[in-house]
Design an enzyme around this catalytic site. Sequence first.
Site, PDB file in Angstrom:
ATOM      1  N   ASP A   1     -71.409  25.070  54.340  1.00  0.00           N
ATOM      2  CA  ASP A   1     -71.153  23.974  54.734  1.00  0.00           C
ATOM      3  C   ASP A   1     -71.462  22.613  54.773  1.00  0.00           C
ATOM      4  O   ASP A   1     -72.905  22.181  54.104  1.00  0.00           O
ATOM      5  CB  ASP A   1     -71.640  24.610  56.085  1.00  0.00           C
ATOM      6  CG  ASP A   1     -70.764  25.739  56.405  1.00  0.00           C
ATOM      7  OD1 ASP A   1     -69.906  26.238  55.424  1.00  0.00           O
ATOM      8  OD2 ASP A   1     -71.564  27.204  57.169  1.00  0.00           O
TER       9      ASP A   1
ATOM     10  N   TYR B   1     -80.545  33.808  51.933  1.00  0.00           N
ATOM     11  CA  TYR B   1     -80.789  32.598  53.173  1.00  0.00           C
ATOM     12  C   TYR B   1     -82.015  31.871  54.057  1.00  0.00           C
ATOM     13  O   TYR B   1     -82.308  33.357  54.449  1.00  0.00           O
ATOM     14  CB  TYR B   1     -79.385  32.055  53.908  1.00  0.00           C
ATOM     15  CG  TYR B   1     -77.742  31.794  53.706  1.00  0.00           C
ATOM     16  CD1 TYR B   1     -77.643  30.470  53.141  1.00  0.00           C
ATOM     17  CD2 TYR B   1     -77.584  33.098  52.996  1.00  0.00           C
ATOM     18  CE1 TYR B   1     -76.563  29.709  52.814  1.00  0.00           C
ATOM     19  CE2 TYR B   1     -76.247  32.177  52.190  1.00  0.00           C
ATOM     20  CZ  TYR B   1     -75.757  31.068  52.115  1.00  0.00           C
ATOM     21  OH  TYR B   1     -74.633  30.310  51.479  1.00  0.00           O
TER      22      TYR B   1
END
Lengths: 263, 263
Positions: free
Chosen positions: A52, A110
Amino acid sequence: MRNLFMVVSYDGTRYHGFQTQPGENTIQDYIEASIHALTGETVKIIASGRTDAGVHARAQVFNFETQSSIPIERWCLALNTRLPNDIVIRSAQEVPLSFHSRHSAHWKTYRYTINANAFPDVFNRAYEFHHPTKLDIEEMRTALSHMVGTFDYTSFASRKSTKASHVRTIYKAWMEHDVSSAIPGTRDQGIIHTYVTGNGFLQHMVRIMMGTLVRVGQGKFKSEDIPGIIAAEDRSAAGPTAVAHGLTLWEVGYDLNELSIEK
Amino acid sequence: MRNLFMVVSYDGTRYHGFQTQPGENTIQDYIEASIHALTGETVKIIASGRTDAGVHARAQVFNFETQSSIPIERWCLALNTRLPNDIVIRSAQEVPLSFHSRHSAHWKTYRYTINANAFPDVFNRAYEFHHPTKLDIEEMRTALSHMVGTFDYTSFASRKSTKASHVRTIYKAWMEHDVSSAIPGTRDQGIIHTYVTGNGFLQHMVRIMMGTLVRVGQGKFKSEDIPGIIAAEDRSAAGPTAVAHGLTLWEVGYDLNELSIEK
Protein backbone atom coordinates in the site's frame (compact mmCIF):
# COMPACT_ATOMS: atom_id res chain seq x y z
CA MET A 1 15.36 -14.73 -23.02
CA ARG A 2 16.48 -14.58 -19.38
CA ASN A 3 14.31 -14.40 -16.26
CA LEU A 4 15.93 -12.13 -13.64
CA PHE A 5 14.94 -12.19 -9.97
CA MET A 6 15.81 -9.25 -7.73
CA VAL A 7 15.44 -8.21 -4.09
CA VAL A 8 14.60 -4.55 -3.49
CA SER A 9 14.37 -2.33 -0.39
CA TYR A 10 12.34 0.84 -0.42
CA ASP A 11 11.26 3.61 1.87
CA GLY A 12 7.60 3.88 0.90
CA THR A 13 7.08 7.33 2.45
CA ARG A 14 6.76 9.34 -0.73
CA TYR A 15 5.23 6.70 -3.02
CA HIS A 16 1.65 5.72 -3.84
CA GLY A 17 2.46 2.08 -3.16
CA PHE A 18 4.30 -0.56 -5.13
CA GLN A 19 1.99 -1.29 -8.02
CA THR A 20 1.59 0.87 -11.12
CA GLN A 21 -1.60 2.94 -11.12
CA PRO A 22 -2.76 5.48 -13.71
CA GLY A 23 -1.10 8.83 -13.08
CA GLU A 24 0.51 7.73 -9.82
CA ASN A 25 4.03 7.80 -8.47
CA THR A 26 4.77 4.13 -7.69
CA ILE A 27 7.82 1.99 -6.90
CA GLN A 28 7.06 -0.25 -9.87
CA ASP A 29 7.10 2.75 -12.22
CA TYR A 30 10.58 3.77 -11.07
CA ILE A 31 11.99 0.25 -11.30
CA GLU A 32 10.57 -0.27 -14.80
CA ALA A 33 11.93 3.14 -15.86
CA SER A 34 15.40 2.21 -14.57
CA ILE A 35 15.32 -1.05 -16.56
CA HIS A 36 14.23 0.87 -19.63
CA ALA A 37 17.03 3.40 -19.13
CA LEU A 38 19.56 0.57 -18.84
CA THR A 39 18.42 -1.84 -21.56
CA GLY A 40 16.01 0.10 -23.75
CA GLU A 41 13.40 -2.59 -23.05
CA THR A 42 9.85 -1.89 -21.86
CA VAL A 43 9.18 -4.60 -19.29
CA LYS A 44 6.45 -5.33 -16.76
CA ILE A 45 8.01 -6.57 -13.55
CA ILE A 46 6.20 -9.22 -11.46
CA ALA A 47 6.45 -8.64 -7.70
CA SER A 48 5.51 -10.97 -4.83
CA GLY A 49 2.50 -8.71 -4.32
CA ARG A 50 1.61 -5.07 -3.98
CA THR A 51 2.28 -2.90 -0.96
CA ASP A 52 0.00 0.00 0.00
CA ALA A 53 0.88 3.68 -0.23
CA GLY A 54 3.36 4.55 2.52
CA VAL A 55 4.29 0.92 3.31
CA HIS A 56 8.01 0.08 3.24
CA ALA A 57 9.92 -3.00 2.12
CA ARG A 58 13.11 -4.44 3.52
CA ALA A 59 13.07 -7.26 0.95
CA GLN A 60 10.38 -7.07 -1.69
CA VAL A 61 11.13 -9.33 -4.66
CA PHE A 62 10.32 -9.14 -8.35
CA ASN A 63 11.24 -10.84 -11.61
CA PHE A 64 11.10 -9.92 -15.29
CA GLU A 65 12.17 -11.28 -18.64
CA THR A 66 14.92 -9.56 -20.58
CA GLN A 67 16.88 -10.08 -23.78
CA SER A 68 19.77 -8.08 -22.36
CA SER A 69 23.12 -9.87 -22.12
CA ILE A 70 24.43 -7.64 -19.30
CA PRO A 71 26.26 -9.95 -16.84
CA ILE A 72 24.19 -10.69 -13.74
CA GLU A 73 26.71 -9.12 -11.32
CA ARG A 74 26.36 -5.73 -13.05
CA TRP A 75 22.61 -5.26 -12.68
CA CYS A 76 22.29 -4.01 -9.10
CA LEU A 77 24.71 -1.12 -9.44
CA ALA A 78 23.51 -0.29 -12.96
CA LEU A 79 19.87 -0.05 -11.83
CA ASN A 80 20.65 1.68 -8.49
CA THR A 81 22.45 4.51 -10.28
CA ARG A 82 19.22 5.03 -12.26
CA LEU A 83 16.86 4.83 -9.24
CA PRO A 84 15.99 7.41 -6.56
CA ASN A 85 17.93 7.02 -3.27
CA ASP A 86 14.94 5.56 -1.45
CA ILE A 87 14.73 2.51 -3.74
CA VAL A 88 17.73 0.14 -3.63
CA ILE A 89 18.12 -3.15 -5.50
CA ARG A 90 20.00 -5.42 -3.09
CA SER A 91 20.59 -8.56 -5.14
CA ALA A 92 19.97 -10.04 -8.58
CA GLN A 93 20.10 -13.58 -9.89
CA GLU A 94 19.02 -15.46 -12.99
CA VAL A 95 16.19 -17.93 -12.37
CA PRO A 96 14.35 -20.52 -14.52
CA LEU A 97 11.82 -19.10 -16.99
CA SER A 98 9.10 -20.93 -15.01
CA PHE A 99 9.76 -18.84 -11.89
CA HIS A 100 7.07 -16.27 -10.98
CA SER A 101 7.55 -13.98 -7.96
CA ARG A 102 3.89 -14.19 -6.88
CA HIS A 103 2.93 -17.75 -7.81
CA SER A 104 6.20 -19.23 -6.57
CA ALA A 105 6.12 -17.47 -3.17
CA HIS A 106 5.60 -19.90 -0.27
CA TRP A 107 5.29 -17.38 2.54
CA LYS A 108 5.67 -13.73 3.38
CA THR A 109 6.64 -11.99 6.58
CA TYR A 110 5.57 -8.46 7.48
CA ARG A 111 6.82 -6.42 10.40
CA TYR A 112 4.77 -3.72 12.09
CA THR A 113 6.51 -1.38 14.54
CA ILE A 114 4.90 0.56 17.38
CA ASN A 115 6.94 3.13 19.28
CA ALA A 116 5.35 3.14 22.73
CA ASN A 117 7.73 5.69 24.22
CA ALA A 118 6.44 9.06 25.35
CA PHE A 119 8.09 10.85 22.42
CA PRO A 120 8.88 9.88 18.81
CA ASP A 121 12.32 8.67 17.72
CA VAL A 122 13.58 11.24 15.21
CA PHE A 123 15.63 8.63 13.34
CA ASN A 124 12.88 6.03 12.93
CA ARG A 125 9.80 8.22 12.95
CA ALA A 126 9.00 7.38 9.31
CA TYR A 127 8.92 3.63 10.07
CA GLU A 128 7.02 3.47 13.37
CA PHE A 129 3.49 4.12 14.59
CA HIS A 130 3.91 6.36 17.64
CA HIS A 131 1.52 5.35 20.42
CA PRO A 132 2.63 7.16 23.58
CA THR A 133 -0.11 6.02 25.96
CA LYS A 134 -0.29 2.82 28.01
CA LEU A 135 -0.48 -0.53 26.20
CA ASP A 136 -0.93 -3.93 27.84
CA ILE A 137 1.71 -5.69 25.79
CA GLU A 138 1.22 -9.16 27.32
CA GLU A 139 -2.50 -9.01 26.50
CA MET A 140 -1.61 -7.98 22.93
CA ARG A 141 0.76 -10.94 22.68
CA THR A 142 -1.98 -13.33 23.75
CA ALA A 143 -4.41 -11.75 21.28
CA LEU A 144 -1.85 -12.14 18.49
CA SER A 145 -1.53 -15.86 19.23
CA HIS A 146 -5.29 -16.23 18.61
CA MET A 147 -4.81 -14.81 15.10
CA VAL A 148 -2.47 -17.66 14.05
CA GLY A 149 -4.01 -20.51 12.06
CA THR A 150 -6.11 -21.08 8.96
CA PHE A 151 -9.19 -18.87 8.99
CA ASP A 152 -11.48 -16.81 6.83
CA TYR A 153 -9.94 -13.40 7.58
CA THR A 154 -12.83 -11.29 6.21
CA SER A 155 -12.91 -9.35 9.50
CA PHE A 156 -9.30 -8.30 8.80
CA ALA A 157 -9.73 -7.41 5.12
CA SER A 158 -10.51 -4.11 3.47
CA ARG A 159 -14.15 -3.91 2.40
CA LYS A 160 -12.73 -3.17 -1.06
CA SER A 161 -11.16 -6.63 -1.28
CA THR A 162 -12.19 -8.39 -4.51
CA LYS A 163 -10.66 -11.78 -3.65
CA ALA A 164 -12.94 -14.80 -4.17
CA SER A 165 -11.76 -16.36 -0.92
CA HIS A 166 -10.59 -14.70 2.29
CA VAL A 167 -9.20 -17.93 3.71
CA ARG A 168 -5.51 -17.60 4.50
CA THR A 169 -3.02 -19.31 6.80
CA ILE A 170 -0.91 -17.40 9.29
CA TYR A 171 1.92 -19.80 10.12
CA LYS A 172 3.37 -17.81 12.96
CA ALA A 173 3.30 -14.39 14.55
CA TRP A 174 5.42 -12.98 17.34
CA MET A 175 6.29 -9.77 19.15
CA GLU A 176 9.73 -8.48 20.03
CA HIS A 177 9.60 -5.94 22.82
CA ASP A 178 12.75 -3.83 22.99
CA VAL A 179 12.96 -1.56 26.03
CA SER A 180 16.52 -0.34 25.39
CA SER A 181 15.20 3.02 24.17
CA ALA A 182 12.90 3.55 27.17
CA ILE A 183 14.11 6.20 29.60
CA PRO A 184 13.88 4.77 33.16
CA GLY A 185 11.45 6.53 35.47
CA THR A 186 9.29 7.79 32.59
CA ARG A 187 6.16 6.37 30.97
CA ASP A 188 8.30 5.06 28.08
CA GLN A 189 7.32 1.50 27.11
CA GLY A 190 9.94 0.88 24.41
CA ILE A 191 9.53 -0.40 20.87
CA ILE A 192 7.19 -3.26 19.90
CA HIS A 193 7.97 -5.09 16.65
CA THR A 194 5.22 -7.49 15.54
CA TYR A 195 6.16 -10.07 12.88
CA VAL A 196 3.48 -12.00 10.98
CA THR A 197 4.28 -14.85 8.57
CA GLY A 198 1.57 -16.27 6.33
CA ASN A 199 0.89 -17.89 2.98
CA GLY A 200 -0.77 -14.71 1.73
CA PHE A 201 -2.32 -11.51 3.00
CA LEU A 202 -5.54 -9.68 2.13
CA GLN A 203 -5.66 -5.94 1.49
CA HIS A 204 -4.90 -4.06 4.76
CA MET A 205 -4.83 -7.39 6.65
CA VAL A 206 -1.73 -6.78 8.79
CA ARG A 207 -2.76 -3.18 9.45
CA ILE A 208 -6.25 -4.22 10.61
CA MET A 209 -4.72 -6.96 12.78
CA MET A 210 -2.48 -4.28 14.31
CA GLY A 211 -5.31 -1.78 14.79
CA THR A 212 -7.19 -4.56 16.59
CA LEU A 213 -4.16 -5.45 18.74
CA VAL A 214 -3.78 -1.79 19.74
CA ARG A 215 -7.44 -1.82 20.88
CA VAL A 216 -6.55 -4.89 22.97
CA GLY A 217 -3.53 -3.07 24.38
CA GLN A 218 -5.76 -0.13 25.32
CA GLY A 219 -8.22 -2.45 27.11
CA LYS A 220 -11.02 -1.77 24.61
CA PHE A 221 -10.96 -5.43 23.47
CA LYS A 222 -9.84 -8.47 25.43
CA SER A 223 -7.52 -11.09 23.95
CA GLU A 224 -10.32 -13.67 24.24
CA ASP A 225 -12.48 -11.52 21.95
CA ILE A 226 -10.26 -12.39 18.97
CA PRO A 227 -11.82 -15.77 18.06
CA GLY A 228 -15.24 -14.11 17.96
CA ILE A 229 -13.93 -11.24 15.83
CA ILE A 230 -12.51 -13.75 13.33
CA ALA A 231 -15.72 -15.85 13.40
CA ALA A 232 -17.84 -12.75 12.66
CA GLU A 233 -16.33 -12.55 9.14
CA ASP A 234 -17.29 -8.88 9.26
CA ARG A 235 -14.86 -5.97 8.90
CA SER A 236 -16.81 -3.91 11.44
CA ALA A 237 -16.08 -6.48 14.17
CA ALA A 238 -12.33 -5.70 14.13
CA GLY A 239 -10.41 -2.57 15.11
CA PRO A 240 -9.31 0.30 12.87
CA THR A 241 -6.69 0.06 10.12
CA ALA A 242 -3.34 1.03 11.67
CA VAL A 243 -1.32 3.71 9.85
CA ALA A 244 0.63 2.51 6.79
CA HIS A 245 4.03 3.89 7.74
CA GLY A 246 4.54 1.40 10.60
CA LEU A 247 4.43 -1.53 8.16
CA THR A 248 7.38 -3.13 6.35
CA LEU A 249 7.36 -6.11 3.99
CA TRP A 250 10.14 -8.02 5.72
CA GLU A 251 10.84 -11.16 3.72
CA VAL A 252 9.36 -13.40 1.04
CA GLY A 253 10.09 -17.14 1.15
CA TYR A 254 10.77 -19.41 -1.83
CA ASP A 255 11.75 -22.99 -2.42
CA LEU A 256 15.42 -22.72 -3.32
CA ASN A 257 15.00 -25.49 -5.92
CA GLU A 258 12.62 -23.29 -7.88
CA LEU A 259 15.17 -20.47 -7.86
CA SER A 260 18.04 -22.61 -9.10
CA ILE A 261 18.99 -22.28 -12.74
CA GLU A 262 21.12 -25.46 -12.58
CA LYS A 263 18.97 -28.46 -13.47
CA MET B 1 14.17 32.16 38.10
CA ARG B 2 14.50 28.47 37.19
CA ASN B 3 17.28 26.75 35.24
CA LEU B 4 15.87 24.00 33.00
CA PHE B 5 18.01 21.23 31.51
CA MET B 6 16.76 19.24 28.54
CA VAL B 7 17.88 16.36 26.32
CA VAL B 8 17.08 16.71 22.63
CA SER B 9 17.35 14.38 19.60
CA TYR B 10 17.51 15.75 16.11
CA ASP B 11 17.92 14.61 12.55
CA GLY B 12 20.42 17.19 11.31
CA THR B 13 19.80 16.52 7.61
CA ARG B 14 17.99 19.71 6.76
CA TYR B 15 19.63 22.10 9.25
CA HIS B 16 22.68 24.34 9.11
CA GLY B 17 23.98 22.88 12.37
CA PHE B 18 22.98 23.43 15.97
CA GLN B 19 24.16 26.95 16.70
CA THR B 20 22.37 30.13 15.66
CA GLN B 21 24.00 31.87 12.70
CA PRO B 22 22.83 34.98 10.88
CA GLY B 23 20.16 34.10 8.33
CA GLU B 24 20.54 30.37 8.84
CA ASN B 25 18.15 27.56 9.60
CA THR B 26 19.52 26.06 12.84
CA ILE B 27 18.33 23.67 15.55
CA GLN B 28 18.90 26.35 18.20
CA ASP B 29 16.63 28.80 16.33
CA TYR B 30 13.77 26.32 16.32
CA ILE B 31 14.17 25.40 19.99
CA GLU B 32 14.30 29.05 21.06
CA ALA B 33 11.25 29.80 18.88
CA SER B 34 9.33 26.95 20.54
CA ILE B 35 10.18 28.30 24.00
CA HIS B 36 9.07 31.75 22.91
CA ALA B 37 5.80 30.34 21.55
CA LEU B 38 5.17 28.54 24.84
CA THR B 39 6.23 31.14 27.43
CA GLY B 40 6.52 34.43 25.56
CA GLU B 41 10.13 34.66 26.76
CA THR B 42 13.10 35.37 24.48
CA VAL B 43 15.83 33.06 25.78
CA LYS B 44 19.29 32.01 24.65
CA ILE B 45 19.75 28.31 25.25
CA ILE B 46 23.18 26.96 26.24
CA ALA B 47 24.08 23.63 24.63
CA SER B 48 26.93 21.24 25.42
CA GLY B 49 28.51 22.49 22.20
CA ARG B 50 27.67 23.07 18.57
CA THR B 51 27.20 20.38 15.95
CA ASP B 52 28.04 20.98 12.28
CA ALA B 53 25.56 21.27 9.44
CA GLY B 54 24.13 17.82 8.69
CA VAL B 55 25.33 16.22 11.95
CA HIS B 56 22.69 14.46 14.04
CA ALA B 57 22.17 14.14 17.79
CA ARG B 58 20.75 11.25 19.76
CA ALA B 59 21.17 13.15 23.02
CA GLN B 60 22.32 16.75 22.74
CA VAL B 61 21.68 18.71 25.94
CA PHE B 62 20.92 22.34 26.68
CA ASN B 63 19.80 24.56 29.54
CA PHE B 64 18.17 27.97 29.87
CA GLU B 65 16.73 30.25 32.51
CA THR B 66 13.02 30.89 32.62
CA GLN B 67 10.51 32.72 34.79
CA SER B 68 7.74 30.39 33.63
CA SER B 69 5.94 28.40 36.31
CA ILE B 70 4.86 25.62 33.93
CA PRO B 71 5.34 22.30 35.82
CA ILE B 72 8.49 20.46 34.73
CA GLU B 73 6.58 17.38 33.51
CA ARG B 74 4.67 19.47 30.96
CA TRP B 75 7.61 20.97 29.09
CA CYS B 76 8.58 18.14 26.70
CA LEU B 77 5.15 17.69 25.17
CA ALA B 78 4.49 21.44 25.13
CA LEU B 79 7.73 22.16 23.24
CA ASN B 80 7.48 19.11 20.95
CA THR B 81 4.08 20.21 19.67
CA ARG B 82 5.75 23.51 18.71
CA LEU B 83 8.82 21.93 17.06
CA PRO B 84 9.31 20.32 13.63
CA ASN B 85 9.09 16.49 13.61
CA ASP B 86 12.85 16.07 13.23
CA ILE B 87 13.61 17.78 16.57
CA VAL B 88 12.31 16.00 19.69
CA ILE B 89 12.85 17.03 23.32
CA ARG B 90 13.26 13.75 25.20
CA SER B 91 13.49 14.86 28.82
CA ALA B 92 13.44 17.97 31.00
CA GLN B 93 14.51 18.58 34.58
CA GLU B 94 15.16 21.54 36.83
CA VAL B 95 18.82 22.02 37.77
CA PRO B 96 20.72 24.40 40.06
CA LEU B 97 21.24 27.92 38.70
CA SER B 98 24.98 27.22 38.68
CA PHE B 99 24.59 24.44 36.10
CA HIS B 100 25.93 25.23 32.60
CA SER B 101 25.55 22.65 29.78
CA ARG B 102 28.99 23.36 28.31
CA HIS B 103 31.09 24.17 31.37
CA SER B 104 29.58 21.38 33.47
CA ALA B 105 30.04 18.66 30.80
CA HIS B 106 32.62 16.04 31.81
CA TRP B 107 32.73 14.04 28.61
CA LYS B 108 31.01 13.62 25.27
CA THR B 109 30.58 10.58 23.07
CA TYR B 110 30.13 10.75 19.31
CA ARG B 111 29.22 7.87 17.03
CA TYR B 112 30.23 7.69 13.39
CA THR B 113 28.62 5.05 11.19
CA ILE B 114 30.05 3.55 8.00
CA ASN B 115 27.88 1.29 5.87
CA ALA B 116 30.40 -0.99 4.18
CA ASN B 117 27.83 -3.07 2.33
CA ALA B 118 27.72 -3.01 -1.47
CA PHE B 119 24.50 -0.98 -1.51
CA PRO B 120 23.03 1.70 0.78
CA ASP B 121 20.41 0.89 3.44
CA VAL B 122 17.30 2.86 2.43
CA PHE B 123 16.17 3.18 6.05
CA ASN B 124 19.46 4.48 7.47
CA ARG B 125 20.96 6.19 4.44
CA ALA B 126 20.67 9.63 6.07
CA TYR B 127 22.74 8.50 9.09
CA GLU B 128 25.55 6.47 7.49
CA PHE B 129 28.54 7.13 5.26
CA HIS B 130 28.25 4.56 2.48
CA HIS B 131 31.66 3.09 1.62
CA PRO B 132 31.06 0.04 -0.58
CA THR B 133 34.65 -0.93 -1.33
CA LYS B 134 37.03 -3.06 0.74
CA LEU B 135 38.08 -1.83 4.19
CA ASP B 136 40.60 -3.51 6.48
CA ILE B 137 38.55 -3.17 9.64
CA GLU B 138 41.10 -4.74 12.00
CA GLU B 139 43.76 -2.28 10.81
CA MET B 140 41.27 0.58 11.37
CA ARG B 141 40.63 -0.68 14.89
CA THR B 142 44.35 -0.67 15.66
CA ALA B 143 44.71 2.84 14.19
CA LEU B 144 41.80 4.04 16.34
CA SER B 145 43.53 2.75 19.47
CA HIS B 146 46.52 5.00 18.64
CA MET B 147 44.23 8.05 18.70
CA VAL B 148 43.28 7.51 22.38
CA GLY B 149 45.12 9.61 24.96
CA THR B 150 45.99 13.22 25.70
CA PHE B 151 47.45 14.91 22.63
CA ASP B 152 47.58 18.13 20.69
CA TYR B 153 45.03 17.20 18.02
CA THR B 154 45.88 20.02 15.59
CA SER B 155 46.23 17.42 12.79
CA PHE B 156 42.59 16.50 13.40
CA ALA B 157 41.21 20.04 13.65
CA SER B 158 39.70 22.27 11.01
CA ARG B 159 42.16 24.92 9.84
CA LYS B 160 39.43 27.39 10.83
CA SER B 161 39.69 26.41 14.50
CA THR B 162 40.17 29.48 16.71
CA LYS B 163 40.82 27.58 19.95
CA ALA B 164 43.86 28.70 21.94
CA SER B 165 44.81 25.10 22.71
CA HIS B 166 44.25 21.97 20.64
CA VAL B 167 45.13 19.65 23.51
CA ARG B 168 42.27 17.30 24.27
CA THR B 169 41.88 13.91 25.94
CA ILE B 170 40.16 10.99 24.24
CA TYR B 171 39.27 8.66 27.09
CA LYS B 172 38.21 5.74 24.96
CA ALA B 173 37.25 4.83 21.43
CA TRP B 174 35.88 1.57 20.07
CA MET B 175 34.35 0.01 16.98
CA GLU B 176 31.28 -2.19 16.81
CA HIS B 177 31.20 -4.23 13.63
CA ASP B 178 27.73 -5.57 12.86
CA VAL B 179 27.61 -8.03 9.97
CA SER B 180 23.93 -8.96 10.38
CA SER B 181 23.00 -6.83 7.36
CA ALA B 182 25.70 -8.32 5.10
CA ILE B 183 24.37 -10.67 2.44
CA PRO B 184 26.50 -13.85 2.48
CA GLY B 185 28.49 -14.54 -0.68
CA THR B 186 28.62 -10.85 -1.65
CA ARG B 187 31.22 -8.17 -1.01
CA ASP B 188 29.06 -6.79 1.84
CA GLN B 189 31.14 -5.98 4.93
CA GLY B 190 28.33 -4.90 7.27
CA ILE B 191 28.00 -1.77 9.39
CA ILE B 192 30.86 -0.21 11.35
CA HIS B 193 29.91 2.03 14.28
CA THR B 194 32.85 3.96 15.76
CA TYR B 195 32.35 5.52 19.21
CA VAL B 196 34.72 8.18 20.53
CA THR B 197 34.54 9.55 24.10
CA GLY B 198 36.57 12.58 25.08
CA ASN B 199 36.67 15.63 27.31
CA GLY B 200 36.10 17.91 24.34
CA PHE B 201 36.33 17.93 20.57
CA LEU B 202 37.78 20.42 18.10
CA GLN B 203 35.91 21.53 15.00
CA HIS B 204 35.60 18.54 12.57
CA MET B 205 37.76 16.42 14.92
CA VAL B 206 35.74 13.20 14.79
CA ARG B 207 35.13 13.57 11.06
CA ILE B 208 38.87 14.02 10.35
CA MET B 209 39.67 11.05 12.61
CA MET B 210 37.17 9.02 10.57
CA GLY B 211 38.47 10.24 7.21
CA THR B 212 41.94 9.18 8.40
CA LEU B 213 40.67 5.78 9.58
CA VAL B 214 39.02 5.19 6.20
CA ARG B 215 42.40 5.89 4.54
CA VAL B 216 43.86 3.24 6.86
CA GLY B 217 41.07 0.84 5.91
CA GLN B 218 41.86 1.44 2.23
CA GLY B 219 45.55 0.70 2.81
CA LYS B 220 46.62 4.28 2.00
CA PHE B 221 47.87 4.78 5.59
CA LYS B 222 49.07 2.12 8.02
CA SER B 223 47.88 2.01 11.63
CA GLU B 224 51.44 2.72 12.80
CA ASP B 225 51.37 6.01 10.87
CA ILE B 226 48.91 7.49 13.37
CA PRO B 227 51.40 8.57 16.07
CA GLY B 228 53.38 10.46 13.42
CA ILE B 229 50.21 12.09 12.05
CA ILE B 230 49.34 13.29 15.57
CA ALA B 231 52.91 14.45 16.23
CA ALA B 232 52.93 16.49 13.00
CA GLU B 233 50.36 18.91 14.49
CA ASP B 234 49.47 19.71 10.89
CA ARG B 235 46.03 19.28 9.32
CA SER B 236 47.56 18.23 6.01
CA ALA B 237 49.15 15.16 7.65
CA ALA B 238 45.74 13.57 8.33
CA GLY B 239 43.09 12.22 5.96
CA PRO B 240 40.06 14.05 4.56
CA THR B 241 37.07 15.21 6.59
CA ALA B 242 34.47 12.42 6.44
CA VAL B 243 30.93 13.44 5.41
CA ALA B 244 28.82 15.06 8.14
CA HIS B 245 25.75 12.85 7.84
CA GLY B 246 27.51 9.78 9.29
CA LEU B 247 28.09 11.58 12.61
CA THR B 248 25.80 11.59 15.64
CA LEU B 249 26.35 13.29 19.01
CA TRP B 250 25.59 10.22 21.12
CA GLU B 251 25.76 11.25 24.77
CA VAL B 252 27.05 14.00 27.07
CA GLY B 253 28.22 13.08 30.56
CA TYR B 254 27.65 15.09 33.74
CA ASP B 255 28.31 14.68 37.41
CA LEU B 256 24.90 13.81 38.81
CA ASN B 257 25.60 15.92 41.91
CA GLU B 258 25.79 19.03 39.74
CA LEU B 259 22.42 18.19 38.18
CA SER B 260 20.66 17.66 41.48
CA ILE B 261 18.46 20.47 42.72
CA GLU B 262 18.30 18.92 46.23
CA LYS B 263 21.15 20.25 48.34
